[in-house]
Scaffold this motif. Structure first.
Motif, short mmCIF file in Angstrom:
data_model
loop_
_atom_site.label_atom_id
_atom_site.label_comp_id
_atom_site.label_asym_id
_atom_site.label_seq_id
_atom_site.Cartn_x
_atom_site.Cartn_y
_atom_site.Cartn_z
N ILE A 75 61.64 -33.36 29.12
CA ILE A 75 61.92 -34.01 30.40
C ILE A 75 61.71 -35.51 30.27
N ASN A 76 62.75 -36.27 30.56
CA ASN A 76 62.65 -37.72 30.64
C ASN A 76 62.83 -38.12 32.09
N MET A 77 61.94 -38.94 32.60
CA MET A 77 62.01 -39.31 34.01
C MET A 77 61.58 -40.75 34.20
N LYS A 78 62.32 -41.45 35.04
CA LYS A 78 62.01 -42.82 35.38
C LYS A 78 62.06 -42.98 36.88
N THR A 79 61.04 -43.57 37.46
CA THR A 79 60.99 -43.75 38.92
C THR A 79 60.95 -45.24 39.24
N THR A 80 61.65 -45.59 40.29
CA THR A 80 61.66 -46.98 40.75
C THR A 80 61.31 -47.01 42.23
#
Length: 459
Positions: A75-80
């Motif tokens: 799982i790759n996840m990026k939050t902004t």
């Protein structure tokens, strides 16, 4: 060929937005059997499809706990996060400032310092770049030289306040580590979860920034104060009960010691199988002396009512022929044959009385000694049991804590816990009373019918 699932989802929290970009490497995910990511999500946003693939839905708040839990880095996840709406930097009226330094000492980020120039007197100044708009400086200023709360003023009825939704809170305590306002976030002794004091919260949103489960959000100030008052009331009551429980526990130990001493003394004075003696004067005098006359006779009766009987069993060697009939009847297998001696009963005995019914030679004696309240008086009694008890097990559903101690200790597995309620299998229950004795909150009781040979003539 590696296949991936690519999605871009947006989850909107009150006041602020968070944009979430993620992708899941299906080939890596398939190698994982336990799927710890499913258990890690605080908002149940991650789930498994019928064909075994992992998907993430719109409830995702971008906490990345699933990413951290994944053992295969699938799982790759990026939050902004969007920029938070914050209060303006507190305004300092230099004419009212008395250079006392209270604000400098109160600032948790070191953003305030006293300065002096040739054009004006010494006064406090705030570094706008490092100030987190917590407003604590305004609360400690003795001359009200610092004004704070221009966007969301605290004094406005019906304004906004930040609250912790304890149903969504996962208890990570991250909010308590970043809050710059002392006293704004507390941890409840009852719930073990954080809660916010609206009077001290500066709405700087640092806690909202880091909350992984989106449990921190804006609410009306009226509702926030109402919830805060409710939590504080629970905390105060809990503290009072804790203090009182400590005192009661000490008194109970001392009272138990007194009762045991009286029981040993009275029992040693009687050789008969059954007797009954009035011990009201002895108990009243000793217990009241211990509590400095604060305990009434009715209170003593209540204490006596929850004491458990002392049971004893012995083998009459002259009568026992070693036939072993009692061994087959014993539900806990605590009777052994020691040839050429009579049978031996070990410490596992639960004093159920089955062996007495089976023995044809009156070789086993079972006795109970206990305090009993009758007609406002306290008696110490010894009863010789002539057989197995008759009665039933009664549970107090409201008092029961569903701890399962009685279930684990039942010698015949007659108890089970279903939906936080103790269920009794009457066919397996032997009315030994072990559950009654061991229950820490007196929620389960053995209600027996008389099956004794008492000698009232001895009274």
């Amino acid at each position: 060929m590696t296949t991936t699932t690519n999605n871009s989802k947006k989850y909107c929290k009150p006041i602020r937005d968070v944009e979430i970009d993620y992708n899941i490497d299906s080939s890596k995910c398939e190698a994982c059997e336990d799927k710890p990511c499913l258990m890690s999500c605080p908002v149940d946003a991650i789930w498994k499809t019928e064909d075994g693939k992992i998907e993430i839905d719109d409830k995702c708040v971008g906490c990345v706990l699933c990413r951290e839990a994944c053992p295969y880095n699938a799982i790759n996840m990026k939050t902004t996060l969007s920029e938070p709406i914050r209060e303006n930097v507190p305004n300092i009226n230099t004419k009212l400032c008395r250079q006392c330094g209270a604000c400098v000492k109160a600032c948790k980020t070191g953003s305030i310092q006293l300065i002096s120039s040739g054009n004006e007197e010494a006064h406090s100044e705030i570094n706008e770049d490092t100030c987190v708009r917590c407003g604590y400086c305004a609360r400690v200023c003795p001359t009200e030289a610092i004004k704070y709360g221009e966007i969301l003023p605290r004094s406005v009825v019906g304004g906004k306040a930040i609250v912790v939704n304890q149903k969504d809170c996962i208890g990570c305590m991250t909010c308590t580590k970043v809050c710059p306002s002392r006293g704004a976030i507390n941890v409840g002794k009852v719930s073990k979860l954080p809660f916010i004091n609206p009077s001290y919260c500066a709405r700087c949103e640092e806690c909202m920034n880091v909350c992984p489960s989106a449990a921190i959000k804006y609410s009306s100030r009226k509702r926030a104060y109402k919830n805060f008052s409710k939590i504080k009331t629970m905390e105060i009551v809990s503290e009072l009960l804790e203090n009182e429980a400590g005192k009661l526990s000490k008194d109970a130990i001392r009272i138990s010691s007194i009762l045991n001493g009286i029981a040993r003394k009275i029992s040693s004075n009687h050789s008969e199988k059954s007797f009954k003696e009035d011990v009201t004067p002895i108990i009243t005098e000793e217990i009241k002396a211990m509590t400095h006359n604060e305990l009434e006779i009715e209170d003593i009766n209540e204490i006596i009512g929850v004491t458990n009987p002392k049971r004893s069993i012995k083998v009459i060697e002259d009568n026992c022929i070693g036939c072993g009939a009692c061994m087959s009847e014993c539900p806990v297998k605590c009777i052994e044959l020691e040839m050429p001696s009579p049978v031996h009963i070990d410490d596992r005995c639960v004093h159920c009385g089955k062996c007495i019914e089976t023995c044809q030679f009156n070789a086993i004696e079972l006795a109970e000694e206990y305090f009993k309240v009758e007609d406002g008086k306290i008696f110490f009694k010894r009863d010789a049991l002539t057989g197995q008890r008759e009665g039933k097990i009664v549970t107090d559903v409201e008092a029961c804590m569903a701890c399962g101690i009685c279930v684990r200790k039942c010698p015949t597995n007659a108890l089970k816990l279903e939906k936080d309620e103790v269920i009794v299998d009457t066919e397996k229950c032997i009315l030994c009373g072990e559950c009654d004795i061991i229950c820490p909150v007196n929620a389960i009781k053995l209600k027996t019918e008389s099956n004794t040979a008492s000698t009232e003539a001895n009274n």
